[in-house]
Design an enzyme around this catalytic site. Structure first.
Site, PDB file in Angstrom:
ATOM      1  N   ARG A  49       0.826  -1.218   0.000  1.00 47.37           N
ATOM      2  CA  ARG A  49       0.000   0.000   0.000  1.00 47.37           C
ATOM      3  C   ARG A  49       0.853   1.257   0.000  1.00 47.37           C
ATOM      4  NH1 ARG A  49      -1.986   2.370   4.521  1.00 47.37           N
ATOM      5  NH2 ARG A  49      -1.976   0.431   5.738  1.00 47.37           N
ATOM      6  N   TYR A 102     -10.957  25.023  -7.759  1.00 49.60           N
ATOM      7  CA  TYR A 102     -11.687  23.930  -8.398  1.00 49.60           C
ATOM      8  C   TYR A 102     -12.942  23.644  -7.568  1.00 49.60           C
ATOM      9  CZ  TYR A 102     -12.097  19.078 -10.242  1.00 49.60           C
ATOM     10  OH  TYR A 102     -12.518  17.908 -10.816  1.00 49.60           O
ATOM     11  N   ASP A 172      -2.331  24.422  -6.430  1.00 53.66           N
ATOM     12  CA  ASP A 172      -2.717  23.511  -7.508  1.00 53.66           C
ATOM     13  C   ASP A 172      -1.953  23.932  -8.757  1.00 53.66           C
ATOM     14  OD1 ASP A 172      -3.966  22.165  -9.662  1.00 53.66           O
ATOM     15  OD2 ASP A 172      -5.819  21.986  -8.517  1.00 53.66           O
TER      16      ASP A 172
END
Length: 386
Positions: A49, A102, A172
């Site tokens: 993982r 966003y 971002d």
């Protein structure tokens, strides 16, 4: 090394008889040869993982591209933004988020953070160093997005980072893709990308990257990812790494295509404004020239008509522009947008129809001819009754 060389070489095996690309290493269980190995510190991998050698290859490439001390991979761009915010936002703190963010990030802030005791305040994306007045002892994070989703305002990131002081600043960076924009060099703590977009480049994968400027920030993000059970598929990771090899070539062409379309649309009588930072008409064009080394293929236009019948006929007549979410692949897209529905600070007051375009890699003559015939058809639509 320059970016072009980094993108071609980093994350590849370099010793012995080998394939040119790293292998896709799939697995959940890592087995150890001895108890001492199991208990040892600094294990390069210990559970699937947390990543395999395939993941490490992509992390190495993104670290070099962004100039980062560490990179965490997540399942999508949205999960990358939200995870970075969660790493710092705690009940009783506040986060400052650009009003041009966003929209799904806004939904996360309003519907997940706020009910759990985190105050969220949205700020004008053009605030620059003025953000200092909004920072309080409760401020845990400042989240930026430059240019902003749908409306393409640029943020004065160096001024924001200077005003932030010790407050972490996340950005971002999907539009600049880590190649045209280097937020960590401009003072940001964390640069986030939706690798679904330009890093992957072919509209066939989901992935997010969180690149940290300092080892401390990288440790904070990694720990948060562990606690949240974050995991990414090695097949998706391999696909993004393969896409990165041609990032600089594709982005250069997207820039040419995007600017050509934006200039063509600026001359159309149906268009009120083109929102493209690379155009001299953009209000923050000088900021773009200062902080960016290029422009990607994504931009918006504001139409003079805003009625839905006109928009419907225009979009339905397009042949080479697909109607769909996301962007960053080889294909051209046209998406209707209504930014006023997801803004709160009054910086965006335009009520007319916004169309967001992604300039793909088709012949520019075909793309402009397609727009021309779609406008001709839409112009036949009667004006709505007063």
């Amino acid at each position: 090394m320059k970016d072009e060389t980094k993108l071609c070489h980093l994350g590849r095996p370099h010793e012995g008889l080998r394939m040119v690309n790293p292998a896709v290493e799939r697995g959940s269980t890592v087995v150890f040869p001895s108890y001492d190995d199991f208990r040892g510190r600094g294990r390069p991998k210990y559970y699937g993982r947390h990543g395999t050698d395939t993941h490490e290859a992509l992390r190495e490439a993104v670290m070099a591209l962004e100039g980062a001390e560490g990179v965490t991979l997540t399942s999508s761009g949205l999960s990358a933004v939200n995870m970075a915010i969660l790493a710092y936002a705690k009940p009783g703190t506040e986060v400052l988020v650009t009003d041009s963010t966003y929209d799904p990030v806004r939904a996360f802030c309003d519907q997940y953070l706020a009910p759990r005791g985190v105050d969220v305040r949205y700020y004008d994306p053009l605030i620059g160093g003025g953000i200092r007045k909004l920072i309080t002892e409760k401020t845990a994070l400042i989240h930026c997005e430059s240019p902003g989703s749908l409306t393409f305002e640029l943020q004065d990131l160096p001024a924001i980072c200077e005003a932030a002081g010790d407050v972490p600043v996340t950005v971002d960076n999907t539009w600049g893709a880590g190649h045209f924009y280097k937020p960590l060099q401009l003072g940001a703590t964390i640069s986030i990308q939706s690798a679904t977009k330009y890093l992957g480049g072919h509209s066939d994968v989901f992935l997010g990257t969180i690149a940290s400027r300092t080892a401390k920030a990288a440790k904070t993000i990694f720990k948060t990812a562990q606690l949240l059970g974050n995991a990414t598929s090695p097949d998706d990771v391999y696909t993004v790494l393969r896409g990165m090899r041609t990032l600089h070539i594709r982005l250069a062409e997207h820039e040419v295509q995007g600017l050509a379309l934006a200039r063509w649309l600026e001359e159309r009588e149906e268009v009120a404004r083109v929102l493209h930072p690379g155009l001299p008409s953009h209000p923050q064009h000088e900021l773009w020239k200062r902080d960016f080394t290029g422009a990607s293929g994504l931009f918006s236009v504001v139409l003079k008509r805003g009625d839905e019948a006109y928009t419907r006929r225009f979009i339905d007549k397009l042949n080479f522009y697909a109607l769909g979410y996301s962007w960053g692949g080889y294909e051209s897209l046209c998406l209707p947008a209504w930014p006023a529905t997801c803004r709160s600070q009054g910086a965006w007051r335009e009520e007319r129809q916004v169309l967001r375009f992604h300039a793909g890699l088709e012949a520019i003559e075909d793309l402009t001819a397609d727009l021309d015939q779609a406008f001709a058809a839409a112009n036949q639509e009667p004006l709505p009754a007063p």
